[in-house]
Design a protein around this motif. Structure first.
Motif, short mmCIF file in Angstrom:
data_model
loop_
_atom_site.label_atom_id
_atom_site.label_comp_id
_atom_site.label_asym_id
_atom_site.label_seq_id
_atom_site.Cartn_x
_atom_site.Cartn_y
_atom_site.Cartn_z
N GLY A 123 -21.78 0.75 38.01
CA GLY A 123 -20.49 1.41 37.85
C GLY A 123 -20.35 2.07 36.50
N ILE A 124 -20.86 1.42 35.46
CA ILE A 124 -20.81 2.02 34.12
C ILE A 124 -21.69 3.26 34.05
N ARG A 125 -22.90 3.16 34.58
CA ARG A 125 -23.85 4.28 34.47
C ARG A 125 -23.47 5.46 35.34
N THR A 126 -22.79 5.21 36.45
CA THR A 126 -22.34 6.32 37.30
C THR A 126 -20.94 6.79 36.93
N ARG A 127 -20.39 6.23 35.83
CA ARG A 127 -19.08 6.63 35.31
C ARG A 127 -17.96 6.39 36.32
N HIS A 128 -18.08 5.33 37.07
CA HIS A 128 -17.01 4.95 37.98
C HIS A 128 -15.90 4.29 37.16
N ASP A 129 -14.65 4.58 37.50
CA ASP A 129 -13.54 4.09 36.68
C ASP A 129 -13.21 2.62 36.93
N SER A 130 -13.04 2.26 38.19
CA SER A 130 -12.51 0.92 38.49
C SER A 130 -13.58 -0.12 38.83
N ARG A 131 -14.75 0.32 39.30
CA ARG A 131 -15.76 -0.65 39.74
C ARG A 131 -16.20 -1.60 38.62
N PRO A 132 -16.43 -1.12 37.38
CA PRO A 132 -16.83 -2.07 36.34
C PRO A 132 -15.80 -3.16 36.10
N PHE A 133 -14.51 -2.80 36.11
CA PHE A 133 -13.46 -3.80 35.88
C PHE A 133 -13.43 -4.82 37.00
N LEU A 134 -13.52 -4.36 38.23
CA LEU A 134 -13.50 -5.29 39.38
C LEU A 134 -14.73 -6.19 39.37
N ALA A 135 -15.88 -5.64 39.01
CA ALA A 135 -17.10 -6.47 38.94
C ALA A 135 -16.99 -7.50 37.82
N ALA A 136 -16.39 -7.11 36.69
CA ALA A 136 -16.20 -8.06 35.59
C ALA A 136 -15.25 -9.19 36.02
N LEU A 137 -14.20 -8.84 36.75
CA LEU A 137 -13.32 -9.88 37.30
C LEU A 137 -14.09 -10.81 38.22
N GLY A 138 -15.01 -10.23 39.00
CA GLY A 138 -15.83 -11.05 39.88
C GLY A 138 -16.65 -12.07 39.12
N LEU A 139 -17.19 -11.69 37.95
CA LEU A 139 -17.95 -12.63 37.13
C LEU A 139 -17.07 -13.80 36.70
N PHE A 140 -15.84 -13.51 36.32
CA PHE A 140 -14.94 -14.57 35.89
C PHE A 140 -14.55 -15.48 37.05
N VAL A 141 -14.32 -14.89 38.21
CA VAL A 141 -13.98 -15.71 39.38
C VAL A 141 -15.13 -16.64 39.72
N LEU A 142 -16.35 -16.14 39.66
CA LEU A 142 -17.53 -16.97 39.96
C LEU A 142 -17.71 -18.07 38.92
N GLY A 143 -17.51 -17.73 37.64
CA GLY A 143 -17.59 -18.75 36.61
C GLY A 143 -16.55 -19.84 36.81
N TYR A 144 -15.35 -19.43 37.17
CA TYR A 144 -14.27 -20.38 37.43
C TYR A 144 -14.59 -21.25 38.64
N ALA A 145 -15.16 -20.62 39.67
CA ALA A 145 -15.56 -21.39 40.86
C ALA A 145 -16.63 -22.42 40.50
N GLY A 146 -17.55 -22.03 39.63
CA GLY A 146 -18.59 -22.97 39.21
C GLY A 146 -18.00 -24.18 38.50
N ILE A 147 -16.99 -23.95 37.66
CA ILE A 147 -16.31 -25.07 37.00
C ILE A 147 -15.62 -25.95 38.02
N GLY A 148 -14.96 -25.32 39.00
CA GLY A 148 -14.28 -26.09 40.04
C GLY A 148 -15.25 -26.94 40.85
N ILE A 149 -16.42 -26.38 41.17
CA ILE A 149 -17.44 -27.14 41.91
C ILE A 149 -17.88 -28.35 41.09
N SER A 150 -18.02 -28.17 39.77
CA SER A 150 -18.44 -29.27 38.92
C SER A 150 -17.37 -30.35 38.81
N PHE A 151 -16.12 -29.92 38.68
CA PHE A 151 -15.01 -30.85 38.41
C PHE A 151 -14.57 -31.66 39.61
N PHE A 152 -14.34 -30.98 40.72
CA PHE A 152 -13.59 -31.56 41.83
C PHE A 152 -14.17 -32.91 42.26
#
Length: 334
Positions: A249-278
């Motif tokens: 998304g960054i290299r093709t100069r897409h406006d919103s895809r990089p932000f959404l993908a970055a949010l995806g990284l945070f959601v996955l990291g948060y899910a990993g914490i939840g898997i560890s904790f629960f």
């Protein structure tokens, strides 16, 4: 059929914390990136990009913290004594950046001070949040329903690493937000920073992920025991997928895809914490059922949450809809 109220409330609070991280994360990230944009005009545009939404984003922090106190009072009573220092540091950082939003536009002689207050407050708040996360993940000692650790237990190499990871991750969110919201040279420089931060974020996630299982036997079993070990394959693959979407998304100069993908990284990291904790809310000592308030209190509070949470979601969504699109450099917060 009995309703598991502690589990429902754990889900609500987990959602509130995630909403705070992904929403306030990008505006903290904009502050973290301030030193990389020395021109006053660029800094004005950067602040204007988050001005309509930054204070509303912090609603989720109030909901998460207030909900923890009301719904899981035992967890609140053990977590706070263990983490007073980083939590107070976070609040101080949020105060400085909040005041900077107002004062920076009202002064010229001292504008540089409020620029530093905005950047420094953002970095301090982000680093303190990462320290808090790391200290919670590494475990809080509890005996007889009370915290039994020391004043400096929160400060360890692992918590410092998680603090750095959160700062870099928030910088990624801020950079991709600027890519989505700004034009021209500012957006181009934000793309360059986003590319660097993307690799830094994934590297930090990898270090923390490899470190975490060896902090507690529970985590080791969760990530490498069957059947939960399947998450050890799925989550990293999804992280790599988000990284690919982010970089492309960054290299093709897409406006919103990089932000959404970055949010995806945070959601996955948060899910990993939840898997560890629960199902622990204070690992490795207190489960969500151990720490929960009486069912009568949970039922009463849930009735209010079922009204208030949709309202918060509605006005948050409306604010983002009204202020969608690119920022006009000639308009703003003045």
């Amino acid at each position: 059929m009995d309703i598991d109220l502690p589990l429902i409330w754990a889900g609500i609070i987990a959602f509130a914390v995630l909403a705070y991280v992904i929403l306030d994360g990008f505006d903290l990230g904009v502050g973290i990136l301030f030193p990389f944009f020395p021109e006053k005009h660029d800094r004005d545009v950067m602040m204007n990009s988050v001005a309509p939404v930054w204070d509303g984003n912090e609603t989720w922090l109030v909901l998460g913290g207030g909900g923890l106190m009301a719904v899981f009072p035992l967890a609140y009573a053990t977590i706070l004594p263990a983490l007073y220092a980083p939590i107070i540091a976070m609040v101080i950082g949020l105060i400085f950046r909040g005041v900077a939003f107002e004062y920076r536009w009202r002064t010229r002689r001292a504008e540089y001070l409020w620029n530093w207050a905005f950047a420094g407050g953002s970095m301090l708040a982000a680093f303190a949040q990462g320290i808090t996360l790391g200290a919670l993940v590494q475990g809080i000692p509890v005996e007889n329903r009370a915290y039994t650790g020391g004043w400096w237990d929160w400060l360890t190499p692992f918590s410092i690493m998680t603090g750095i990871a959160v700062v870099v991750g928030y910088a990624l969110l801020g950079a991709t937000w600027l890519v989505m919201k700004t034009h021209g040279d500012l957006a181009d420089r934000a793309r360059s920073l986003a590319l660097k931060c993307s690799f830094g974020t994934v590297a930090a996630m990898g270090i923390v992920s490899l470190w975490t299982p060896f902090l507690e036997p529970l985590y080791l079993q969760r990530w490498f025991g069957w059947p939960t070990a399947i998450f050890s394959i799925i989550v990293p693959l999804l992280v790599l997928g988000c990284l690919y979407l982010l970089i492309s998304g960054i290299r093709t100069r897409h406006d919103s895809r990089p932000f959404l993908a970055a949010l995806g990284l945070f959601v996955l990291g948060y899910a990993g914490i939840g898997i560890s904790f629960f199902p622990y809310i204070v690992p490795p000592s207190l489960t969500i059922w151990d720490a929960a308030a009486p069912d009568a209190s949970l039922s009463f509070l849930l009735a209010g949450a079922l009204v208030l949470v949709p309202i918060i979601l509605a006005y948050t969504g409306y604010a983002y809809w009204v202020f969608r699109g690119k920022i006009d450099p000639e308009e703003g917060y003045h």
